[in-house]
Enzyme design. Structure first.
Site, mmCIF file in Angstrom:
data_model
loop_
_atom_site.group_PDB
_atom_site.id
_atom_site.type_symbol
_atom_site.label_atom_id
_atom_site.label_comp_id
_atom_site.label_asym_id
_atom_site.label_seq_id
_atom_site.Cartn_x
_atom_site.Cartn_y
_atom_site.Cartn_z
ATOM 1 N N LYS A 167 26.409 0.552 15.579
ATOM 2 C CA LYS A 167 26.674 1.791 16.316
ATOM 3 C C LYS A 167 28.098 2.272 16.069
ATOM 4 O O LYS A 167 28.361 3.486 16.016
ATOM 5 C CB LYS A 167 26.447 1.569 17.808
ATOM 6 C CG LYS A 167 26.748 2.804 18.651
ATOM 7 C CD LYS A 167 26.373 2.625 20.108
ATOM 8 C CE LYS A 167 26.698 3.887 20.896
ATOM 9 N NZ LYS A 167 26.240 3.808 22.301
ATOM 10 N N HIS A 204 -11.487 2.952 -11.185
ATOM 11 C CA HIS A 204 -11.254 4.067 -10.265
ATOM 12 C C HIS A 204 -11.843 3.805 -8.875
ATOM 13 O O HIS A 204 -12.546 4.641 -8.305
ATOM 14 C CB HIS A 204 -11.792 5.368 -10.847
ATOM 15 C CG HIS A 204 -11.190 5.725 -12.171
ATOM 16 N ND1 HIS A 204 -9.844 5.987 -12.331
ATOM 17 C CD2 HIS A 204 -11.742 5.815 -13.411
ATOM 18 C CE1 HIS A 204 -9.606 6.249 -13.608
ATOM 19 N NE2 HIS A 204 -10.734 6.150 -14.270
ATOM 20 N N GLU A 240 -7.223 -3.627 -18.237
ATOM 21 C CA GLU A 240 -5.916 -3.410 -17.614
ATOM 22 C C GLU A 240 -5.406 -4.685 -16.935
ATOM 23 O O GLU A 240 -4.253 -5.073 -17.098
ATOM 24 C CB GLU A 240 -6.009 -2.287 -16.570
ATOM 25 C CG GLU A 240 -6.139 -0.899 -17.153
ATOM 26 C CD GLU A 240 -4.796 -0.264 -17.460
ATOM 27 O OE1 GLU A 240 -3.760 -0.930 -17.270
ATOM 28 O OE2 GLU A 240 -4.787 0.895 -17.908
ATOM 29 N N THR A 246 27.242 -15.019 23.349
ATOM 30 C CA THR A 246 27.938 -13.856 22.778
ATOM 31 C C THR A 246 27.760 -12.602 23.628
ATOM 32 O O THR A 246 28.373 -11.573 23.330
ATOM 33 C CB THR A 246 27.430 -13.559 21.358
ATOM 34 O OG1 THR A 246 26.032 -13.273 21.410
ATOM 35 C CG2 THR A 246 27.672 -14.747 20.438
ATOM 36 N N GLY A 255 25.984 -23.757 14.521
ATOM 37 C CA GLY A 255 25.823 -24.344 13.199
ATOM 38 C C GLY A 255 26.653 -23.661 12.139
ATOM 39 O O GLY A 255 27.102 -24.296 11.174
#
Length: 514
Positions: A136, A274, A326, A65, A34
């Site tokens: 590599k 906390h 908060e 490959t 593709g």
């Protein structure tokens, strides 16, 4: 000799423009499938992989490959005479640049109804092999696995004719991270498929979500990573609508609050500070639930985290806007609610998918030199029908409702944990004490000072090792207790409960949270 690039990508973002620039710089381009079609359609001259290997693609593209003319061109050391001679003897041409990313395994296994066969077909073999060979040999070969790096590589090739060794080394490291993450996801999928609970190797991978300004304290560096496969009901998947970025402590607190909220199906509000809840309220509507959560501890809620398991309306928003918070997390905010809350520049507003709050993913906790892994303590891990009353007095229906509410909450308080509640709200919380009676005293004192002790029930995350906690509770008017049981001195606690007319339930399930 002209330089050669090998391009084979599933993510084709920017690839045509990148390949055009490579061609302008004199690169021959080898390509496959593709990717080759996309480049050919753009008018670029490409070399088919089978023209290089002189071997046809076969087995539905599984083998194309994996060939010496590809890997020899990638792995050959350019300054090694034997390697150079081997290339000459076998008509292998060096490949200088590789652009490869992998079959979409992650995307495939996230599809509804995906089969094992479909998943297996999307395990890339040739791609990782080419990436690893190129990485590599980064002394000579440039490997690209991410479109974000195209620009830097083109800049160096244009200005210097080659990429720098430093860039090639960085890209090689990234390439190995790429294949490691890919393999980790495959191994995780296959391990789950065969139902193996504790594999001899634990391989997991995470994606960087953001670098944080600092960690738990300002001198500590920190970052936030998310699972490769998204967990919908998690702080990692929340959408932030307003406010500055989350901090390390914000993220931990928000996670803790979300875990509590999923315990309740009725409209519920969790206020947390906390890592411990400071107030939980439940009611028939979210506005009333917020009132109960706020009233549970109007002091500690200041600067806290709020999770609401229903959409936020303008009435609730008006109340929350009057205090410093908060973070506020909810399934959604009405437009009117957003208009009210976004006037406060520092509050962080987040939305989250609340449709499926239970996930069975494991929990991972780092320790020096290793990692602890456990199942989550999921909502309703113990069944109410398995609870049993161990005292002479039975709890009333109202007490039973309050005990269930308290039991769902106490499991999220740091051990040793004691929680007092009525059926609508928490009224006293004793967290993280080294002895259980100390937590009892803190929780009762808090409820007493707030004038909410009368009618409250008590939940303990673990058994009472002695009867002193029950005695202290009885002396202060507590009439119903829920606890796991399991102490060798259970009978002493039962006898003490009977002395004070307390109804006590054993659940046979402990809920430590360290």
């Amino acid at each position: 000799m002209s330089k050669r690039a090998l391009i084979s990508v599933s993510d084709k973002a920017g690839i045509v423009a990148f390949a055009e620039e490579l061609a302008n710089l004199g690169f021959e381009i080898i390509s496959t499938g593709g990717t080759k079609k996309a480049l050919d359609d753009a008018g670029l001259a490409t070399i088919a992989i089978d023209s290089v290997t002189e071997f046809p693609e076969m087995m539905d593209g599984r083998v194309k490959t994996l060939h010496p003319k590809i890997h020899g061109g990638l792995l050959a050391k350019r300054d090694n005479e034997e390697h150079v001679k081997a290339m000459e003897d076998h008509d292998i041409k060096p490949i200088d640049l590789v652009v490869v990313n992998l079959y979409p395994f992650k995307e495939t296994i996230q599809k509804d109804g995906v089969t094992e066969a479909e998943a297996i077909e999307n395990i890339d073999i040739g791609g990782p092999s080419m990436i690893r060979s190129a990485a590599k040999n980064s002394d000579s070969v440039t490997i690209l696995v991410d479109p974000v790096d195209y620009e830097q590589v083109l800049k160096e090739l244009t200005e210097e004719g080659v990429t720098t060794l430093k860039t090639r080394k960085k890209l090689a490291a990234k390439a190995f991270r790429h294949t490691a993450a890919y393999d980790a996801l495959i191994s995780e999928y296959l391990t789950d498929l065969v139902g193996l609970e504790t594999p001899e190797k634990l391989t997991r991978s995470y994606d960087l979500k953001q670098n944080l300004r600092y960690g738990e304290n300002s001198h500590q560096k920190a970052a936030f990573y998310k699972n490769q496969l998204p967990t919908p009901y998690s702080i990692a998947q929340a959408e932030q609508l307003h406010g500055k970025e989350l901090s390390y402590n914000n993220i931990k607190d928000a996670d803790a609050a979300l875990r509590i909220a999923r315990e309740y199906s009725k409209p519920t509000v969790v206020a947390l500070k906390h890592m411990n809840p400071c107030g939980i309220g439940t009611a028939s509507n979210i506005d009333q639930a917020f009132d109960f959560a706020f009233d549970a501890d109007p002091v500690s809620i200041f600067g806290g985290i709020i999770v609401l398991n229903r959409p936020v309306d303008v009435e609730t928003a008006e109340k929350m806007s009057k205090i410093f918070l908060e973070i506020i997390i909810a399934p959604e905010f009405t437009d009117a609610a957003l208009e009210v809350l976004t006037k406060k520049k520092n509050v962080r507003l987040l939305t989250l998918d609340f449709t499926n709050t239970v996930t069975r993913e494991k929990e991972y906790v780092s320790v020096l030199g290793g990692l602890l892994v456990q199942e989550q303590d999921l909502p309703h891990a113990d069944k109410i029908q398995d609870w049993h009353v161990v005292t002479d007095r039975q709890p009333t229906n109202e007490e039973l409702e309050a005990l269930e509410f308290a039991w769902n909450a106490v499991k999220h308080v740091k051990s040793n944990a004691i929680l007092l509640a009525n059926k609508e709200q928490t009224v006293g919380i004793g967290a993280g004490q080294m002895n259980r009676v100390g937590s009892v005293k803190i929780a009762i004192n808090q409820a007493q000072e707030a004038g909410k002790l009368e009618g409250a029930v008590l939940a303990s995350d673990a058994f009472f090792p002695m009867n002193d906690s029950v005695e202290f509770a009885g002396e202060h008017g507590i009439k119903a207790i829920i606890q796991p049981g399991g102490s060798i001195k259970d009978q002493d606690s039962i006898d003490m409960a009977n002395k004070y007319g307390i109804a006590m339930i054993f659940t046979d399930v402990r809920h430590f949270r360290h």
